[in-house]
Write an enzyme that holds these catalytic residues in place. Sequence first.
Site, PDB file in Angstrom:
ATOM      1  N   SER A 265       0.922  -1.229  -0.167  1.00  8.87           N
ATOM      2  CA  SER A 265      -0.229  -0.003   0.015  1.00  8.87           C
ATOM      3  C   SER A 265       1.400   1.727  -0.033  1.00  8.87           C
ATOM      4  CB  SER A 265      -0.467  -0.259   1.499  1.00  8.87           C
ATOM      5  OG  SER A 265      -0.641  -0.008   2.105  1.00  8.87           O
ATOM      6  N   ASN A 266       0.326   2.015  -0.175  1.00  6.05           N
ATOM      7  CA  ASN A 266       0.616   3.457  -0.580  1.00  6.05           C
ATOM      8  C   ASN A 266       1.055   4.368   0.586  1.00  6.05           C
ATOM      9  OD1 ASN A 266       0.761   6.711  -0.148  1.00  6.05           O
ATOM     10  ND2 ASN A 266       0.868   6.005  -2.640  1.00  6.05           N
ATOM     11  N   SER A 267       2.785   5.120   1.090  1.00  6.47           N
ATOM     12  CA  SER A 267       2.686   5.695   2.147  1.00  6.47           C
ATOM     13  C   SER A 267       1.918   6.349   2.558  1.00  6.47           C
ATOM     14  CB  SER A 267       4.367   6.037   2.241  1.00  6.47           C
ATOM     15  OG  SER A 267       4.114   7.431   1.001  1.00  6.47           O
ATOM     16  N   CYS A 268       0.795   6.749   2.103  1.00  7.32           N
ATOM     17  CA  CYS A 268       0.227   7.985   3.210  1.00  7.32           C
ATOM     18  C   CYS A 268      -0.828   6.916   3.980  1.00  7.32           C
ATOM     19  CB  CYS A 268      -1.006   8.175   2.250  1.00  7.32           C
ATOM     20  SG  CYS A 268      -2.031   7.665   1.628  1.00  7.32           S
TER      21      CYS A 268
ATOM     22  N   THR B   2       0.903   1.256  -5.132  1.00  6.07           N
ATOM     23  CA  THR B   2       1.703   2.845  -5.822  1.00  6.07           C
ATOM     24  C   THR B   2       2.784   1.736  -6.488  1.00  6.07           C
ATOM     25  OG1 THR B   2       1.549   3.686  -3.551  1.00  6.07           O
ATOM     26  CG2 THR B   2       3.587   4.132  -5.007  1.00  6.07           C
TER      27      THR B   2
END
Length: 507
Positions: free
Chosen positions: A191-194, A246
């Site tokens: 998953s995305n770092s956000c 991502t």
Amino acid sequence: MDAREFREFGKAAVDFVADYLENIRDHDVLPSVEPGYLLDLLPKQMPETPETWSEVLKDINRVIKPGITHWQSPNMHAYYPTSVSYPSIVGEMLASGFGIMGFSWICSPACTELEVVVMDWLAKFLNLPEHFLHENEGPGGGVIQGSASEAVLVAVLAAREQAVRRLRLSQPELSESEIRGKLIAYSSDQSNSCIEKAGVLAAMPIKLLPAGADLVLRGDALKQAIEQDVAAGLIPVICIASLGTTGTCAYDDIESLASICEQNEVWLHVDAAYAGGAFALEECSELRRGLERVDSLNFNLHKFMLVNFDCAAMWLRDANKVIDSFNVDRIYLKHKHEGQTQIPDFRHWQIPLGRRFRALKVWITFRTLGAEGLRAHIRKHITLAKQFEDLVKADERFELIAPRALGLVCFRAKGENEITSQLLQRLMERKKIYMVKAEHCGRLFLRFAVCGMDPKPSDIEFAWTEIQTQLTSVCAEQQVNTRKAGELSELTTHLSGLHVTNATLQR
């Protein structure tokens, strides 16, 4: 600056932007500046007396433009696309001209109500479940956030507060601090770092679960993690799934994750920041499987919808859960129309109080391009990515790391990671195209995303020629280095032999 001067400056600025975008292929996609370049070119203090707009515009060309990475260039293939279109630019200009602060309906009724309209338009365009529509009877609806990061954080915070309230009632022997100390969330290691950042900001650990060999997170992995954590006394709160990770644009298995979440009273949020645009295409209808079971989801219009950043759509099955978590009312924020079901006050749906009139650029873009034009744009990206994928397959020196996904192709040079690393280094030094690297199971690979305002097949050919040429140079350099290393080894062996012979003669 009076209205006359504004007209002159505005027309000159529009010409400047139009010329820039029309001729963007003339620029290297990456700038040729070093860190701190601008600090040396600009004065240390603002000017004491006014300067003319023509001087300012000249300096934009002289000092700002050389430091721009050209995100709208079709030679931009890093990250994911960040869309721009002429209608959206005009929408930004008009919204700035109105200069409103739309945190409640009374502050600008058109700002709130146009957002309700375009979010329902978009939900229908993407074939989302009806409970996400404002017009549907029920507590669901959509809102425009600034970015996927904001949308994910809103979901995490709302899920956290709902869990705390629920447990205060069901387990009154636990204090609020005890409950908060036991909360835990889940997502994929792809998953995305956000998502990790949302956990940090929410003071709630997010456990990144290992995706399968195909980079997909499934319900079995979530089930195992929840069982282990519950046994350890922890309280599962939310799972953030990805539709379009991502690294490789992989799609988590929403249906199997939803089953586990439903069994454990866990909020399920879907981050579809990039791939969400494909919900509009019938040939991609499998991506919509399970969406009727999720609590919230987000999609970035500034990726596939030709709407300028920032503009992230977020839908909630039950908006009251967010409102209850975020509602802070002061007397100066109240107005007589509060509480009317079809007129939400979106300040309760987000983190900041103030709101930009983002719906205006969305409305203008949707009207001037139409659903047909938006679908054609998405399909064009997919077609161009297929063109690049075919070129990779046709060259035996390269291999694909994952199946092509929408407008993204993940590939690498065969052999050691060093070859791919050197290839990327050469491409970055030449600045003709821009890609970024990623890694999976110890293998380095490159991400080729179709980007830019108006990419064409010739742009894909240009990029592929650049990649092929630089790989040829990397391989030639490696052969030279290998030959030199062999010659050096032979010389060392020869000298060692001479040393042994000399020692023998001395004895």
